[in-house]
Each structure stands twice: as structure tokens, then as C-alpha cells.
Design an enzyme around this catalytic site. Structure first.
Site, PDB file in Angstrom:
ATOM      1  CG  HIS A 272     -11.073  -6.099   6.347  1.00 30.18           C
ATOM      2  ND1 HIS A 272     -10.084  -6.604   7.275  1.00 30.18           N
ATOM      3  CD2 HIS A 272     -10.433  -6.351   5.166  1.00 30.18           C
ATOM      4  CE1 HIS A 272      -9.147  -7.261   6.775  1.00 30.18           C
ATOM      5  NE2 HIS A 272      -9.054  -7.112   5.368  1.00 30.18           N
TER       6      HIS A 272
ATOM      7  CD  GLU B 243      -2.034  -2.358   1.472  1.00 31.39           C
ATOM      8  OE1 GLU B 243      -0.846  -2.735   1.746  1.00 31.39           O
ATOM      9  OE2 GLU B 243      -3.006  -2.938   0.810  1.00 31.39           O
TER      10      GLU B 243
END
Lengths: 447, 352
Positions: B139, B71
């Protein structure tokens, strides 16, 4: 000519220091850069150096006294014959009296300052390169400009004329110049918190760099960047990234744009040994490797991340060993050998341009200065520093050019003088430039 | 389009509308590329929520670029490529993963223009799905508020397919880094993956090109008694609350902010000056969310118009729980919004 030696501004967290010991006595000859006294702060013990050649004349503060940053400590004069004066009193404060005045009589024969031992540097590979004498002399001069720029900035700091902090790269000139000499005008470099020499080597005008360090509106970042963010994208250098390793993904991204737009350009991504242990190094080198991005990863391994020796924090002996983990070539090069750096970079750059992907170049070098302006570098053995000074890239290349009959010692001296004049002009430009308006801080947030 | 052919309007899901925005912009501008995990794999799923499904077939892998699970590199690649002349649209699979990229977003992308003295632009978009969807604490977050705090980043959060298309196209053309937040429960179920608990949200989306400017909130329901401001899923929950309240004769105004940076203060102030009451509904944790900023600005500018305290309906200051019963308690519900409105209007919410 009289010079006032002051206690350098040691940073926002350290505003005063105690004088531990005077290392020189009035009348002693002094070389620029020679330690005059040792002071103790709440952070470190450090030496205060002279920023001028000459003779120590007056000591203004005795051992054991506590002085504030920027307070006058001593007076140095160019000759032993001339008279000197203590500094004019600061507002409302009495003029400091010379505490010690055991001057030796004027006119006494004074021994010259001792020369450092000058042994030949260890064997290095000055092989025939496709370089013309003009290029070789230009690269030598560029190294001088890097070194003398850093030295000038250092003494401007010692004199309290520049705000902020600095991380200097004296000793690493062959890395900056050797790498940048292999680049073309459309190429890009990314740099670190120690960016001055990269910028000078890349060809950013020293006046715009100096003006940025002086925080003026004429600086290359209009006063919004400062020492750790100098750069000028129109001249092939992104603003330096002062988060260790933070510029490596950006370099890969810029290289992705070059690849996509088929410009034929490459990115030279500078970072230090310390950056090779941060996650984004791994992420970005890996991604550049799998996509064959036109980037060369240039690790200037100067052996220390701040004060931590690289071998204490890394198991593999060489940074270049890590290249194997990404399936790319890794090369270890004597980073104090200008032409060796240039040749290695030329090869890596050619591969990158040809679509063969990145190379990890490890340039083994050494910074003569501490990590930052308040760091005297006590974690490094004196012998190590001395050994590396024998490998000074500028001295080595000068010897080589003289041996090759391309340069005379007189020409080298004249080149240094020329560089000094260029820096005089840059400092005058910077100091004569306007400050930004305070409210200029509100612009350039969004395009 | 000729006047004889009225604009073609279809019912699209959010995922389809976003895909259409990407496709249109990629056709319009060759500099637009996509970067992300699993976004262009043949036989794959078009990113975590199908938004990029099939785009690699039209544009190729050199424009729909699958990345490693990296990321920080994705964000840095996007910022670097943007400075290098491209218009990257990067994404993370879940907004929670933005924290892996924080240095690149906050220290690099957001500050490069400033540090360069205005010489650089960083025209990139970073898409991130947010919201609690029974996936537990990592999440599920709604981290928009973090980015509101960073000068140099714009923040968009569309609540409808129509806005999603128009705002994403605007984001791609914006010369600044834009964080683009999408709610997982709003993507719609017409794609290949149906999101459990997802809303059956489709909306009229014209085929023709349109852009929605940043910094223009939308009054999605006019009303007189009280103002509700919300984003993303909370816009829809607020609308449900408004419908319930209207049955009791309570007529509230609902404003969808659409972008948090820039923030359409004037739309909020105008509404509050009219209604005199404000409820802010956000899915993020209460403390330090964007709602706090809205509350502070309204208090500063409209204090003389307020007939009561400013109320925030937000998640409690805990991580997002997994158990559906706990998650339902955690995420602001229609009932909590109704309750907050009634409490602010006085017990039972008397009409008048």
C-alpha cells in the site's frame, strides 16, 4: 490452370520443415483442403493441404528433404490432360527438378475424390421462428460468406500472400450469424483473437476486412490492427481484443454507457470457453449482473482453449452452469443450429434491452481448423472432428432450407459462386490497395 | 464573474480541491461519472482518502458508482464506458492495486485507439493514491514510472491543491486515458481522515474555473546553481532542501514536472542549460524510474551544458519497508537531497 503448392509460412519461430511423407502421388485427384504431404517442424508435425481442386502432377521435394517456408513443394493442375511446368527459378537458385514423375497416363479414367459420409446431424430444434424466408436465406448466405471468407483467407495464407498469423473459425458460423442477426445497427459486439466470422456476421464489409488482413491502408483499422484486432466501431464492432477474456470488462463498460445514456442498445460479448477461467470474466460478469447491464455474454464453447480440452481445466460440466454463481440466467444452446442460436440470442437480447440484465449463453460448437495457422490440431481425435463435421452448421441449415422448399441445391450453388465473386472483388481491392506509409506507425497513439 | 467581485480564493486541501474539480466537471458535463470502491456509500468515507465524500448526495448513485472489489473490471468498465461515450473517472484505493488492472490499462485502454486506426477515443481518468505511509510493501508504491513506458497513456502527478484541481479538470476533458497520481501525504488533514505523517498542506484555490494544461512544468523556485526536478511529495521535500541550502548561500532551482506524459522537456532543458547541474528526486525505486528517462533525455540534449554528472535521489531497489525507521531511510529525505546537491557542487557546496 496450374497451381504451385508451397510450404506455408509457419510463423516467426519456425522457418523450415522436413518432408516426412507424401500422402498423394502424381496423377492422384485432389480436393481443395485435402492433405498432400506431412511435414515435421521443430514445433509440430503437420499436413500441408492443397488450396485447389485438381490433380497432383509434380512432386518437387523428396521425402526426407528439408525445405524453407514458402518453398515450392508440388504442382497441381485443374485437369489431368493439361501440361505443367516446374516453377521459374528463384533468384540465383536452380529450378527445382521434379523429383518424382510416376504420372499415370493422361486420359485414364480417374475415380472421383471420395465423398465424406453425410449422415443426418443429430436431432436439433428447428421450430417455427418469427423469421421470414428472406431473413432465413439472408442468414444462410451470411454463413456462407463467413465460411468462404475464412477458407479464402486460409488459402491466401497457404500461398504466402498474407502477413501475420490467423485464428480461424470454420464450423462456428451459426454462432456468429445467429447472434449478430439478433442485433440492431446501434448495438455493439466485442470479439476475440478469432474474430473474422464475427466481423463478417456483423456486416463489416469484407473488402475492408480483407484489406486489413493484407495490412493495407484501406483496411478497417488502416493496417494498425491486423487479423486479431479487426473491427469498426462505426459499424457496431469494437476492435477485437486478442488477450483472452480481456474484452469482457470492456463489453460491460460499453453496456454501462448504453444504460447510462438510455440508448436501448445492447452489447454482445463473444469469448471462448478458455476465457471463462480468467479473472476478468468473473469480475465483469459479476458487475454486469449486479447492475443489470444490457450485455449478453456469448461463450462459443468450441471445446478447446488452444490445445487444452475444456474439461481438463474446468470442473463444472457446462460453462452455462457458471451463470448461477452470478445470479443470472445461463442457457446452453446447440451452437451449430443457426435458428436455435438466433432464438436464444433474441430472448437474451430482449431481456437485456428491457433492463433485466445479462444472460450467459453457451453455444456448443467446434472449430474445424486448428488453433492458429501452425496448428494441425493433433490433440483432437480424428473421430471427434469427423463427428462434428457431420454437424456442420452450413450443411445442416442448407438441408433444412431445401426441405422447407426455400432453396434448391442449384440456388445454393449459385449463392456460393456469388460469395466467391464477392471475395474475388475483396481480394482484388485489398491487393490493389496501398500499403500504409512506414511512418504512419507514429500516428493515432493519442487523440 | 463581474469585475466588481474579485475571484473568491479559499484555502483548500488537496482532497478538497480534487473534490471540487470532480464536482465542477460533473456539473458541467453529464457524461462524467465516477467509478470506484467505497466512493459513494452513505455513512462511508468517500473513497480511501475522502476525495469523493458527499458527491453521491448531489449526483446520485447512477453517477457516483460503487463497484465490487474488482480492479480489472473497474479499469475495463472505465475504458468501455469511455469508448461508449461517457467520461469516466475511476479510482483505485491504492496505486499498488493498479497492477490488478494492468491488462485493461496497458493492453486495452492504451491501445484501443491505435488498433482501431484512430477511429476510437478512450477519454477516461484513472486516479491512484501513491507514496509510502507506514502501510508496508503493498500500500505504498509509487508506480508512475510503469505507465510512462506505455504509449497511449498520459500521466499526471500534481503536488499542490491548486494544480490538483486544474490538472484533474484537464484530465477529465482530455480525449485520452490519463493516469492521475495523488500522494497520500498531500491530501491534507481538513477532511474526515487525518493521515499520520501527512503534510499540513493547504493552498489558495480559486472558486472560479481554471484549467492547467498538460506538459507544462512549473518552476516553483527559481535559482541559478543547480536544477532539481521532482513530482508529488518530492517537490515539497526539494523546496525544504532549497530553503536549507539557501542558508548556506546555495541557490537552486526547483521544477515541478506536474505531468510526466507529456513531459515538458523544454522546461527541464532550459533550466539545465542555465544551471549546468541536475538532481532528479523521485520516490520510486531507483532502477527504471521516470528519473532515468529524464536523465537520459537531458544527457542527450544538454550534455554540452552539464558541469557534472546527473544525480538521482530515489528509493533503494527494495520493496517499501514497514518499520518507520526503515521507511524514513527508504523514502528520499530532505537531508539526502541536500547531500546530493552539495556533493554535486563540490565538497561543502562552495558559493560562487
Amino acid at each position: 490452370m496450374q497451381h504451385l503448392i508451397i510450404l506455408p509460412d509457419l510463423g516467426q519461430t519456425t522457418s523450415e520443415a522436413k518432408v516426412l511423407k507424401w500422402l498423394k502421388q502424381p496423377g492422384d485427384p485432389i480436393r481443395r483442403g485435402e492433405p498432400l504431404l506431412t511435414v515435421e517442424t521443430d514445433k509440430v508435425d503437420m499436413d500441408v493441404e492443397s488450396f485447389a481442386d485438381g490433380f497432383l502432377r509434380g512432386i518437387l521435394v523428396p521425402e526426407g528433404s528439408v525445405v524453407a517456408a514458402l518453398a515450392p513443394l508440388a504442382v497441381v493442375t485443374a485437369t489431368l490432360q493439361e501440361s505443367w511446368m516446374p516453377p521459374a527459378p528463384a533468384t540465383e537458385q536452380p529450378a527445382p527438378e521434379p523429383i518424382v514423375s510416376r504420372e499415370k497416363p493422361a486420359g485414364r479414367e480417374v475415380p472421383a475424390a471420395p465423398e465424406l459420409p453425410r449422415e443426418p446431424a443429430p436431432a436439433h430444434e428447428f421450430r417455427a421462428r418469427p423469421l421470414t424466408p428472406e431473413q432465413q436465406l439472408a442468414m444462410f448466405r451470411r454463413m456462407l460468406l463467413c465460411r468462404q471468407f475464412e477458407d479464402r483467407v486460409y488459402y491466401l495464407f497457404l500461398q504466402g500472400r498474407m502477413p501475420g498469423t490467423i485464428h480461424q473459425a470454420q464450423g462456428q458460423e451459426a454462432c456468429a450469424v445467429g447472434v449478430c442477426a439478433a442485433l440492431g445497427p446501434g448495438d455493439m459486439i466485442t470479439s476475440t483473437h478469432r474474430p473474422h466470422e464475427h466481423a463478417v456476421a456483423r456486416g463489416i464489409p469484407v473488402r475492408s476486412l480483407m484489406a486489413e488482413l493484407f495490412a493495407r491502408s484501406t483496411g478497417c483499422c488502416r493496417g494498425k490492427g491486423g487479423s486479431m484486432h479487426i473491427g469498426d466501431v462505426s459499424l457496431g464492432m469494437l476492435p477485437a481484443v486478442a488477450i483472452v477474456g480481456g474484452g469482457i470488462p470492456l463489453a460491460a463498460g460499453f453496456a454501462l454507457a448504453f444504460q447510462y445514456l438510455k440508448t436501448g442498445n445492447i452489447v454482445a460479448c463473444f469469448f471462448g470457453d478458455g476465457a471463462t477461467n480468467i479473472g476478468p470474466f468473473h469480475e465483469a460478469v459479476n458487475v454486469a449482473a449486479i447492475w443489470n447491464l444490457p450485455v449478453v455474454f456469448v461463450c462459443e464453447n468450441n471445446k478447446y482453449g488452444a490445445s487444452t480440452a475444456i474439461e481438463k481445466v474446468t470442473r463444472v460440466p457446462h460453462v452455462s452452469d457458471r451463470a448461477g454463481a452470478y445470479g443470472i440466467p445461463g442457457r446452453r444452446v446447440d451452437g451449430n443450429d443457426l435458428e436455435a442460436v438466433y432464438a436464444a440470442m433474441l430472448e437474451a437480447a430482449a431481456a437485456a434491452r428491457a433492463g433485466a440484465g445479462p444472460t450467459l449463453l453457451e453455444l456448443e460448437t467446434y472449430r474445424f481448423a486448428g488453433h492458429s495457422r501452425s496448428d494441425p490440431g493433433h490433440y483432437r481425435p480424428k473421430e471427434e472432428v469427423e463427428q462434428w463435421k457431420l454437424r456442420d452448421p452450413i450443411e445442416r441449415y442448407q438441408r433444412f432450407l431445401i426441405e422447407q422448399g426455400l432453396l434448391s441445391p442449384e440456388q445454393a450453388a449459385e449463392m456460393r459462386n456469388e460469395v466467391e465473386r464477392e471475395l474475388d472483388e475483396a481480394v482484388a481491392f485489398a491487393e490493389g490497395s496501398p500499403q500504409p506509409a512506414p511512418e504512419d506507425c507514429l500516428t493515432d497513439v493519442f487523440a | 464573474m463581474s469585475s466588481h467581485n474579485p475571484p473568491v480564493v479559499r484555502k483548500l486541501t488537496m482532497a478538497e480541491a480534487l473534490r471540487e474539480a470532480l464536482r465542477e466537471e460533473m456539473r458541467r458535463d453529464e457524461r462524467v461519472i465516477l467509478l470506484g470502491e467505497d466512493i459513494g456509500v452513505e455513512g462511508g468515507f468517500g473513497g480511501a482518502f475522502t476525495v469523493t465524500l458527499g458527491l453521491e448526495r448531489e449526483f446520485g448513485h447512477h453517477r457516483v458508482i460503487d463497484t465490487p472489489i474488482s480492479e480489472a473490471a473497474i479499469a475495463g468498465l472505465a475504458a468501455g464506458a469511455a469508448m461508449g461515450g461517457l467520461r469516466p473517472v475511476a479510482d483505485v484505493q491504492y496505486g499498488d492495486f493498479l497492477f490488478l488492472a494492468m491488462d485493461q490499462l496497458v493492453n486495452q485502454a492504451a491501445k484501443m485507439r491505435y488498433m482501431s486506426g484512430g477511429k476510437l477515443t478512450v477519454p477516461m481518468v484513472f486516479r491512484a493514491p501513491v507514496g509510502a505511509t507506514t502501510r508496508g510493501a503493498q500500500h505504498a508504491q509509487s508506480p508512475e514510472g510503469f505507465f510512462l513506458h506505455v504509449p497511449g497513456l498520459k500521466v499526471a502527478c500534481p503536488a499542490t491543491p491548486y494544480d490538483a484541481k486544474g490538472l484533474l479538470k484537464t484530465a477529465i476533458r482530455d480525449p485520452n486515458p490519463v493516469l492521475f497520481f495523488e500522494h497520500k501525504l498531500l491530501y491534507g488533514s481538513k477532511g474526515s481522515r487525518k493521515e499520520a505523517g501527512g503534510w499540513e498542506l493547504v493552498a489558495d484555490v480559486p472558486e472560479e474555473e481554471y484549467l492547467i494544461p498538460f506538459g507544462e512544468a512549473k518552476v516553483v523556485r527559481p535559482g541559478s546553481r543547480l536544477t532539481v526536478v521532482a513530482t508529488l511529495l518530492m517537490v515539497h521535500k526539494s523546496m525544504q532542501a532549497a530553503a536549507i541550502l539557501s542558508e548556506s548561500g546555495i541557490d537552486i532551482e526547483v521544477i515541478d514536472l506536474r505531468t510526466l506524459v507529456p513531459l515538458d522537456e523544454e522546461a527541464i532543458f532550459a533550466s539545465v542549460r542555465k544551471t549546468g547541474r541536475l538532481v532528479i528526486v523521485e520516490e520510486d525505486n531507483l532502477t527504471g524510474g521516470w528519473g532515468a528517462e529524464v536523465a537520459a533525455r537531458v544527457a542527450d540534449a544538454c550534455i554540452d551544458y552539464l558541469d557534472g554528472p546527473i544525480r538521482r535521489v530515489a528509493a533503494p531497489d527494495t520493496p517499501v519497508p514497514f518499520a518507520p525507521v526503515m521507511e524514513n531511510f527508504y523514502v528520499p529525505s530532505v537531508e539526502r537531497i541536500v547531500g546530493a546537491v552539495k556533493a554535486l557542487l563540490g565538497a561543502g557546496g562552495s558559493v560562487g
